[in-house]
Design an enzyme around this catalytic site. Structure first.
Site, mmCIF file in Angstrom:
data_model
loop_
_atom_site.group_PDB
_atom_site.id
_atom_site.type_symbol
_atom_site.label_atom_id
_atom_site.label_comp_id
_atom_site.label_asym_id
_atom_site.label_seq_id
_atom_site.Cartn_x
_atom_site.Cartn_y
_atom_site.Cartn_z
ATOM 1 N N SER A 133 0.826 -1.197 0.000
ATOM 2 C CA SER A 133 0.000 0.000 0.000
ATOM 3 C C SER A 133 0.868 1.258 0.000
ATOM 4 O O SER A 133 1.663 1.467 -0.921
ATOM 5 C CB SER A 133 -0.964 -0.056 1.195
ATOM 6 O OG SER A 133 -2.016 0.861 1.046
ATOM 7 N N ASP A 259 -9.725 -5.008 -5.088
ATOM 8 C CA ASP A 259 -9.213 -3.987 -4.176
ATOM 9 C C ASP A 259 -10.042 -2.705 -4.280
ATOM 10 O O ASP A 259 -10.182 -2.136 -5.359
ATOM 11 C CB ASP A 259 -7.751 -3.686 -4.519
ATOM 12 C CG ASP A 259 -6.997 -2.966 -3.405
ATOM 13 O OD1 ASP A 259 -7.626 -2.154 -2.705
ATOM 14 O OD2 ASP A 259 -5.791 -3.207 -3.251
ATOM 15 N N HIS A 287 -7.884 -5.456 -0.724
ATOM 16 C CA HIS A 287 -6.603 -4.843 -0.373
ATOM 17 C C HIS A 287 -5.763 -5.753 0.523
ATOM 18 O O HIS A 287 -4.542 -5.639 0.545
ATOM 19 C CB HIS A 287 -6.870 -3.508 0.339
ATOM 20 C CG HIS A 287 -5.707 -2.578 0.345
ATOM 21 N ND1 HIS A 287 -4.979 -2.270 -0.789
ATOM 22 C CD2 HIS A 287 -5.140 -1.858 1.359
ATOM 23 C CE1 HIS A 287 -4.017 -1.414 -0.482
ATOM 24 N NE2 HIS A 287 -4.091 -1.158 0.815
#
Length: 306
Positions: A133, A259, A287
């Site tokens: 991320s 995601d 995610h």
């Protein structure tokens, strides 16, 4: 006679104690001093120490966490990597987890500089650098800024890159207005912000067991409120598109098809911009691909790092 017997027993006890002390001393001399071999905290500047998980032997995999987690998020990667003869170095960025939380700047430059100091001090070379991320975006910036210093491969996991927010010439990610709302919520009701993100973290609200969800939530709450907010600003404002072409090392892009935090289109944009890169699709993941499809994630990472 009794006195002589007592003296003999005392002599035997002293001799036994001396032998035991010698054995302990010898064992200690043969064993590496753990505190010297693997420091749990490394100073990156005066009065700022970062928490580092450093375990295992072999080729090195360096892992950078996402917002607002810590290196603890990789618990279920560490075990697999160590068992497959890797050394794992998990770095918790300043402001998060067990690392120090000083007042000051929190942006990709600062984070990349901290990573460089740690890899310098640990004398790591030819490592695989992996980032999740925001940590993926920071890893891109590190490789571009420092010309792949200490690393020979790059792995990006649900990376918030090359840009996390929409632009006039870029149609992916959140709108800036939406992120402004997140920033405001971070300063007025941070637990609610984290709860909202928790609901969209996986492919569905029930894709992760509640225990894992609670565990991630507890890690999130360890973060500094100030660092949490400042990192959202960095996520909103940083554009890494011009840096993608500077990455010359082999790059694997792991991304969940479902995601909702970093949409799959980001992976395609990264793949277009980074030479010698490929995408590993996680069809059943949002995610949280490192937990949702843990076995595939670990196997693909091990294969790439080898």
């Amino acid at each position: 006679m009794k006195t002589q017997s007592l003296l003999n027993r005392i002599k035997q006890s002293v001799l036994s104690l001396m032998i035991l002390t010698l054995l302990i001393t010898t064992a200690q001399a043969q064993r590496k001093n753990a505190s010297l071999a693997r420091s749990e905290y490394i100073e990156v500047e005066p009065n700022v120490r970062l928490h580092v998980t450093d375990q295992g032997e072999g080729k090195t995999v360096v892992l950078i966490h996402g917002w607002p987690l810590s290196d603890a998020m990789y618990e279920y990667q560490y075990n697999e990597l160590i068992q497959n003869n890797f050394r794992v170095v998990g770095i918790t960025l300043r402001g998060f987890g067990k690392s120090d939380k000083p007042y000051g700047q929190y942006n990709y430059d600062v984070y990349a500089d901290d990573i460089k100091v740690i890899l310098d001090k640990l004398k790591i070379e030819q490592a695989t650098l992996g980032g999740f991320s925001m940590g993926g975006a920071i890893s891109i910036h590190y490789v571009a800024k420092y010309n792949s210093a200490h690393v020979s491969k790059l792995a990006l996991f649900g990376a918030a890159a090359p840009v996390w927010t929409k632009r006039d010439d870029y149609s992916y990610g959140f709108t800036k207005e939406a992120v402004d709302g997140l920033i405001k919520l971070s300063t007025t009701d941070r637990p609610q912000l984290l709860e909202n993100f928790g609901k969209i973290f996986a492919a569905t609200e029930t894709a992760l067991p509640s225990g894992l969800g609670n565990w991630l939530g507890a890690i999130n709450l360890e973060a500094s409120p100030y660092a949490t907010t400042q990192s959202l600003i960095a996520l909103r404002d940083t554009d890494l598109r011009s840096e993608l072409s500077k990455i010359k090392i082999p790059t694997a892009i792991f991304h969940g098809v479902k995601d909702k935090i970093c949409e799959f289109g980001l992976a395609e944009q990264m793949q277009k911009g980074i030479q010698n890169s490929y995408i590993v699709q996680f069809e059943n993941s949002g995610h949280g691909l490192f937990l949702e499809e843990r076995e595939k994630f670990n196997a693909e990472l091990i294969k790439f790092a080898k």
